[in-house]
Structures are given as structure tokens and as C-alpha cells.
Write a protein that holds these residues in place. Structure first.
Motif, PDB file in Angstrom:
ATOM      1  N   THR A  79       0.888  -1.082   0.078  1.00  0.00           N
ATOM      2  CA  THR A  79      -0.105  -0.069   0.060  1.00  0.00           C
ATOM      3  C   THR A  79       0.928   1.183   0.049  1.00  0.00           C
ATOM      4  N   ASP A 128      -9.308   1.393   2.958  1.00  0.00           N
ATOM      5  CA  ASP A 128      -9.013   1.170   1.829  1.00  0.00           C
ATOM      6  C   ASP A 128      -9.941   2.252   0.925  1.00  0.00           C
ATOM      7  N   TYR A 185      -4.111   0.562  -2.212  1.00  0.00           N
ATOM      8  CA  TYR A 185      -3.294  -0.590  -2.586  1.00  0.00           C
ATOM      9  C   TYR A 185      -2.553  -0.549  -3.921  1.00  0.00           C
TER      10      TYR A 185
END
Length: 310
Positions: A32, A215, A255
Motif C-alpha cells: 500500500t 481502503d 493498494y
């Protein structure tokens, strides 16, 4: 001059992470780029809702998930039967790891739908979100020196009651991070803490959501809509007007395998201002149905697909 579009905050955060975040290996092994300690703010007045327009967000999926949380259910089967796919990868990964059967994901999900016994064995996620929200476990110390399970705590019901009877309290909190049970969860809660606040001279309901891990590309669009929906439902149940949603992130990341999504989305301009209407007021927070929610003026850019990191 019109007010800035809420979504620009989201795009600015995405750009900040992608272009300047710390790059590192994460739990999933994907890698990430991340920043720590972030914030987005959105007014919920006049039916406004933080529904992204630079890619299509399937808001009914987020709404079905929120209603599922409020049932206290922890098995994915009710979601699967509604066509909601967002939790499928975690129990599938456990099934493959524990059985050695490399059953394809789509076949696994079909078995969850068709076979209730299989779903009971393999579809449960452990005591995630809804279990903690409406049935936080308690234990009693017995005379023989042992503990026994007590009556669970319905945090959602308690928050609604406290908003009605003690609106000035600073304890209107729904907490998902149960330290004693985190190890039994398929995924520890990411959107872990909701705190509500009565403002506007006692007329409006605000919410702060703290998310320990986020995320930004795939999860945050759902989390924002879900938090707004929950706030709107609670406001309706407590005769308050929707105020402001404040989202706060801990580890806020993108990501590395989402590069195509990020670059494409950052090249798009927000358009329109979606509105969320709740068309019915049921008897309690636990009685809403998907048919009670309607979104208007939503004309987003096309969806952008990307893999989920498990």
C-alpha cells in the motif's frame, strides 16, 4: 459561486496518498501507500449524501449491508441471497485454507446460497460488526467461581434511547472493537467507532465515524454512504434533522494494484449532487427495509473494477 463539491475532498485525499504516501508491505502482501490521521466532512442537510459520482457506487449494496449489520447477523448467507458480494472472499479463503479444496469463489458462493448447512459451517464471519452493535457479550461471575454469559448489550438501541432522553450526553457511542473477540473475527472492524452529537440548539444530529484502517479506493465509498444512512435513520428515529458527517481515518491507504482505478478516477470531475430520501418511518431502527430508501439525481461516471485484498 456554488459551494465546493463534497467529493473534491475525497479526490484530494486519494491524490495525496497516491503521490506522497508511505509505501510498505501490508497484511495482505499486496502493498500500500498510506497516510495516517485524515478527515472528511459532509453536510447531510437537505437530503445531501456523500455518494461518489466519479465512479458508480452501488449504494443499494451498502444499504443492504447496513441493514444486515442491524440484524446482528454474522453469516454471509442473507447477503448472498440478496446478491451482495462484498463479504464473500473472507469465508472462501478460510474454507480453502482449512479444507485444502480449491473450490472457485463463484461455486463456493453458490453452495452458500443453496445449502443452509454448508452456509452454517462455512459462511460465518465470527462476531463482526452487527454482533457487537446489537449483542455485545457480557459475562457474570458465579458463586462457584466460574463465569457465565449474561444478556447482550444492544448498543444501537441504547444510543437511540440516550439521544431521546439525554441529548447533551457525550456518550452516544456505538463501538465495534471488542478486544476480547477480535481474534475470532474474519476481519476486525475497520469502521470501528461511531459517536453522535446533538447540535443546532437541540435540533440536529451529527456523527463522527472513526475508521482504524481504510481502503480508500474500494472501501471508503461504501463506508461514507453507510455512515450517512445510519445517521439519517437514527435522526429520523429521534426526531432530529440530519447535521454533519465527519469521517476520520487512522491508516488511510491505497493498494498498489489499484493504480488503474486511481489514475482514471483522479482524471474525472464530480457531477451532480445526489440526494437520499427515506420514504417511510418504521416503528424502530431495526425495521427499515431496502425499499425505504431512494436516491435521486445520481448520474455517476461508469464503475471501475479492481480486486479486493483479503
Amino acid at each position: 459561486m456554488s459551494d465546493p463539491h463534497f467529493e473534491q475532498q475525497y479526490l484530494d485525499l486519494m491524490a495525496r496518498i497516491w503521490r506522497g504516501g508511505d509505501e510498505r508491505v501490508d497484511r495482505t502482501g499486496v502493498g500500500t501507500r498510506a497516510v495516517f490521521g485524515t478527515q472528511l466532512r459532509c453536510s447531510l442537510a437537505d437530503n445531501a449524501v456523500p455518494l461518489l459520482t466519479t465512479k458508480r457506487v452501488y449504494w443499494k449494496t451498502a444499504a443492504r449491508e447496513m441493514l444486515w449489520f442491524l440484524t446482528g447477523e454474522t453469516n454471509i448467507r442473507p447477503l448472498v441471497l440478496q446478491g451482495v458480494k462484498i463479504w464473500n472472499e473472507w469465508p472462501h479463503a478460510r474454507y480453502v485454507a482449512e479444507t485444502g479444496d480449491d473450490l472457485p469463489l463463484d461455486e463456493f458462493v453458490q453452495r452458500i446460497a443453496d445449502d443452509e448447512g454448508f452456509a452454517d459451517r462455512w459462511g460465518d464471519l465470527g462476531p463482526v460488526y452487527g454482533k457487537q452493535w446489537v449483542d455485545w457479550p457480557t459475562y457474570r461471575y458465579r458463586a462457584d467461581g466460574l463465569y457465565e454469559k449474561g444478556e447482550g448489550i444492544n448498543q444501537v438501541a441504547k444510543v437511540i434511547e440516550s439521544l431521546r432522553t439525554n441529548p447533551g450526553s457525550r456518550r452516544h457511542i456505538i463501538e465495534g472493537w471488542n478486544v476480547a473477540e477480535v481474534g475470532r473475527m474474519a476481519l476486525p472492524p475497520c469502521h470501528k467507532s461511531y459517536q453522535f452529537h446533538v447540535g443546532g440548539g437541540g435540533t440536529t444530529l451529527d456523527c463522527v465515524l472513526y475508521q482504524r484502517s481504510c481502503d480508500v479506493a474500494l472501501g471508503l465509498p461504501f463506508n461514507l454512504f453507510g455512515a450517512a444512512l445510519l445517521t439519517r435513520m437514527i435522526a429520523q428515529q429521534t426526531d432530529l434533522e440530519p447535521g454533519e458527517l465527519v469521517w476520520m481515518g487512522g491508516d488511510t491507504h491505497l493498494y498498489l494494484n489499484h493504480a488503474h482505478l486511481i489514475e482514471e478516477q483522479l482524471g474525472r470531475e464530480p457531477r451532480g449532487r445526489p440526494a437520499l430520501e427515506i420514504t417511510r418511518r418504521p416503528a424502530s431502527i431495526f425495521d427499515y427495509r431496502i425499499e425505504d430508501f431512494a436516491v435521486a439525481d445520481y448520474d455517476p461516471h461508469p464503475p471501475i473494477k479492481a480486486p479486493v485484498a483479503v
